[in-house]
Design an enzyme around this catalytic site. Structure first.
Site, mmCIF file in Angstrom:
data_model
loop_
_atom_site.group_PDB
_atom_site.id
_atom_site.type_symbol
_atom_site.label_atom_id
_atom_site.label_comp_id
_atom_site.label_asym_id
_atom_site.label_seq_id
_atom_site.Cartn_x
_atom_site.Cartn_y
_atom_site.Cartn_z
ATOM 1 N N ASP A 52 0.828 -1.199 0.000
ATOM 2 C CA ASP A 52 0.000 0.000 0.000
ATOM 3 C C ASP A 52 0.869 1.260 0.000
ATOM 4 O OD1 ASP A 52 -2.736 1.165 0.377
ATOM 5 O OD2 ASP A 52 -1.842 1.899 2.241
ATOM 6 N N GLU A 74 1.552 -0.653 -5.131
ATOM 7 C CA GLU A 74 0.515 0.345 -5.394
ATOM 8 C C GLU A 74 1.229 1.688 -5.372
ATOM 9 O OE1 GLU A 74 -3.379 2.659 -3.707
ATOM 10 O OE2 GLU A 74 -1.616 2.198 -2.518
#
Length: 595
Positions: free
Chosen positions: A233, A312
């Protein structure tokens, strides 16, 4: 947490028709180079205990569905211990399962069942920040300024005569200031801590060796439990520029510039590319690459068949994104430029070619994606005016997507994506053609962006609605209870799994066919060359694995039918007529003759 970016026109000269844009992989390439990975949003996939929230036992029970679908792996969004201020992306304990989702034993059982079915398992890793309820942050609040406990996070003295102003002007991606002031043990106003997201998500200090050691330990903890990789993330956000200088650009997800006073709409799309110029001090700093080289070494130590890292990273231009997947760093990085490309043949062709060239330059596969838990589902997004910027959420009072048009284009775009060389991610429910929930009542919305912006920004709840498994029954088969954590729209009943399973022409059967043919023809490891059937409204390319004649893929993004090239139809995203033409908003795969 997705960070909003925007597609920019490529400056690369397109390859000539017939020229190879991308060379085929070797037949023995590692699994992750062409894997199709299915994203499960745990709270919305299957609820075993009836509390309205999906859980690990529910996931385990439904894994055979994914085996039958034909994917290679699953990626689970966070299921760790969390107060759930941001749906689990505020982690309080990285080594345990939140009771809402089950137990560590349930996680072990889920991983074992997936492996029994031949599915690999990726889990989410959230390294940019922890929850404010993490034991480290609680210790930091109890400790004094300058203490080792505070050095794990980004604490700073405030500006102004009494430190009453934040250390710099950075806003939060979710709205408002990016800093919050603490009250010290003696009751006086104290230092400020950085949170690029919610106030309950304090940013970690990645210059601190203790932070680095902790996350290497977390990687080993889950690898030892059998996971096959990690989706990372905010992979581009861990390291901030020294000195934390003021920044006057945008930092966020949306079609607004977020300031402490709320969102201000802007007209110039360029300002929305929060790191397009590479100079935003909170994104894409050089120091992140050292971190990922150390992580790669940890994962490589586990040997074959190889654990992986997927970034990401909302990074522009594509050449900078490719730096995340250099040989000693990550294995994959989501291609958000592709996700954001509208339904336009020229722009699709450009982004496919530029993406492949950029990643080929570092020897990495391209990782394609069209939907996830942070963006409007592409079955709805493609039913909107394609000349407008991508929206973040849709409400009842706003222009509504053309559902039929959106689904037709979504099927065609997915068929194009699943033919491309490289890896691909499928977001739960897209194989059913699920639309965004565009009429969700505001009083049930839970996305922190919605509340942090005083309901100005709709947020991401509409793409996170629980899966419909059956046409009838409580919560459409999501679980035994009739009150799922987010309400399902009426349209979901007719799109449920039991309404599409075995039904010729259904979106579910289309995906099953696409994935079967992709595997049979090894398209993920194939070469790509543009075909003469291309035009201003048509994307046309040939994909061929070593030893396979290949497949011709033709997508009509225009309003009128076009001549269909000769060849045996393997699959089409929609009905074909008898006139030898390819209808609008349709993709077809044709068998290429040998030789």
């Amino acid at each position: 947490m997705g960070k909003h970016g925007r597609v920019t026109e490529t400056t690369l000269a397109p390859a000539a028709v017939g020229a190879t844009v991308h060379a085929a992989d070797s037949p023995d390439a590692p699994w992750w180079r062409d894997a199709v990975i299915y994203q499960i949003y745990p709270r919305s996939w299957a609820d075993a205990d009836g509390d309205g929230i999906g859980d690990l036992p529910g996931i385990t029970a439904r894994l055979p569905y994914l085996k039958d679908l034909g994917v290679d792996a699953v990626w689970l969004s966070p299921f760790y211990v969390s107060p759930m201020h941001d749906a689990g992306y505020d982690v309080a304990d990285y080594r345990d399962v939140d009771p809402r989702f089950g137990t560590l034993a349930d996680a072990d059982a889920m991983i074992a069942r997936a492996h029994d079915l031949g599915l690999k398992v990726l889990v989410d890793l959230v390294p940019n920040h922890t929850s404010s309820e993490h034991e480290w942050f609680r210790a930091a609040l109890a400790a004094a300024p300058g203490s080792p406990e505070r050095d794990r996070y980004v604490f700073r003295d405030g500006r102004g005569p009494h430190g009453e102003e934040p250390p710099n002007n950075w806003p939060s991606v979710f709205g408002g200031r990016g800093w919050s002031r603490v009250t010290e043990a003696d009751g006086t106003p104290g230092q400020w801590y950085l949170h690029l997201f919610d106030t309950t998500q304090p940013d970690l200090n990645w210059h601190n060796p203790e932070v680095r050691a902790e996350f290497e330990s977390v990687l080993r903890f889950w690898c030892d439990r059998g996971v096959d990789g990690f989706r990372v993330d905010v992979a581009h956000g861990l390291v901030k520029r020294d000195g934390l200088p003021d920044w006057h650009g945008a930092v966020g997800l949306y079609d607004e510039v977020l300031t402490e006073d709320g969102p201000d709409a802007v007209g110039d799309p360029a300002v929305l590319d929060h790191n397009a110029t590479g100079d935003a001090p909170m994104w894409d700093q050089e120091g992140v690459h050292e971190i990922y080289r150390s992580w790669r070494a940890v994962l490589d130590s586990y040997g074959s068949p190889g654990r992986i890292l997927c970034a990401e990273a909302w990074v522009k231009p594509e050449e900078r994104l490719a730096r995340y997947v250099r040989p000693a760093e990550m294995h994959q990085a989501f291609n958000f430029d592709f996700l954001e490309t509208p339904w336009d043949a020229a722009r699709i062709t450009a982004v496919v070619e530029s993406s492949l060239r950029s990643n080929d330059a570092v020897g990495a596969p391209t990782t394609w994606v069209l939907s996830n838990h942070d963006v409007v589902r592409h079955a709805s997004r493609l039913g909107l005016d394609q000349s407008l910027p991508r929206t973040n959420g849709i409400r009842a009072g706003e222009p509504q997507p053309d559902a039929a048009l959106g689904l037709r284009r979504a099927r065609a775009y997915s068929a194009l994506m699943l033919a491309l060389p490289g890896g691909a991610y499928v977001y739960q429910g897209e194989e059913l053609g699920l639309p965004e929930h565009t009429t969700m009542p505001d009083d049930v919305r839970q996305d922190p962006t919605f509340h942090a912006t005083q309901r100005e920004v709709t947020g991401r709840d509409g793409c996170r609605v629980p899966m419909p498994w059956t046409h009838d029954g409580p919560s459409l088969g999501f679980g035994p209870g009739d009150h799922p954590w987010l309400p399902q729209p009426e349209a979901y009943a007719g799109l449920a799994v039991d309404q599409q399973d075995g039904v010729e022409g259904s979106t579910l059967e289309l995906y099953r066919t696409l994935l079967r043919l992709r595997r049979e023809h090894r398209l993920g490891g194939g070469s790509l060359a543009w075909d003469a059937a291309a035009s201003a409204t048509v994307v046309a390319f040939r994909v061929a694995a070593q030893g396979d004649p290949g497949v011709l893929v033709v997508t009509n993004t225009g309003a009128d039918p076009v001549t269909l090239p000769d060849g045996e139809v393997l699959v089409a995203s929609g009905p074909l007529d008898d006139a030898g033409t390819l209808p609008a908003d349709t993709t077809v795969w044709l068998r290429v003759a040998a030789g």
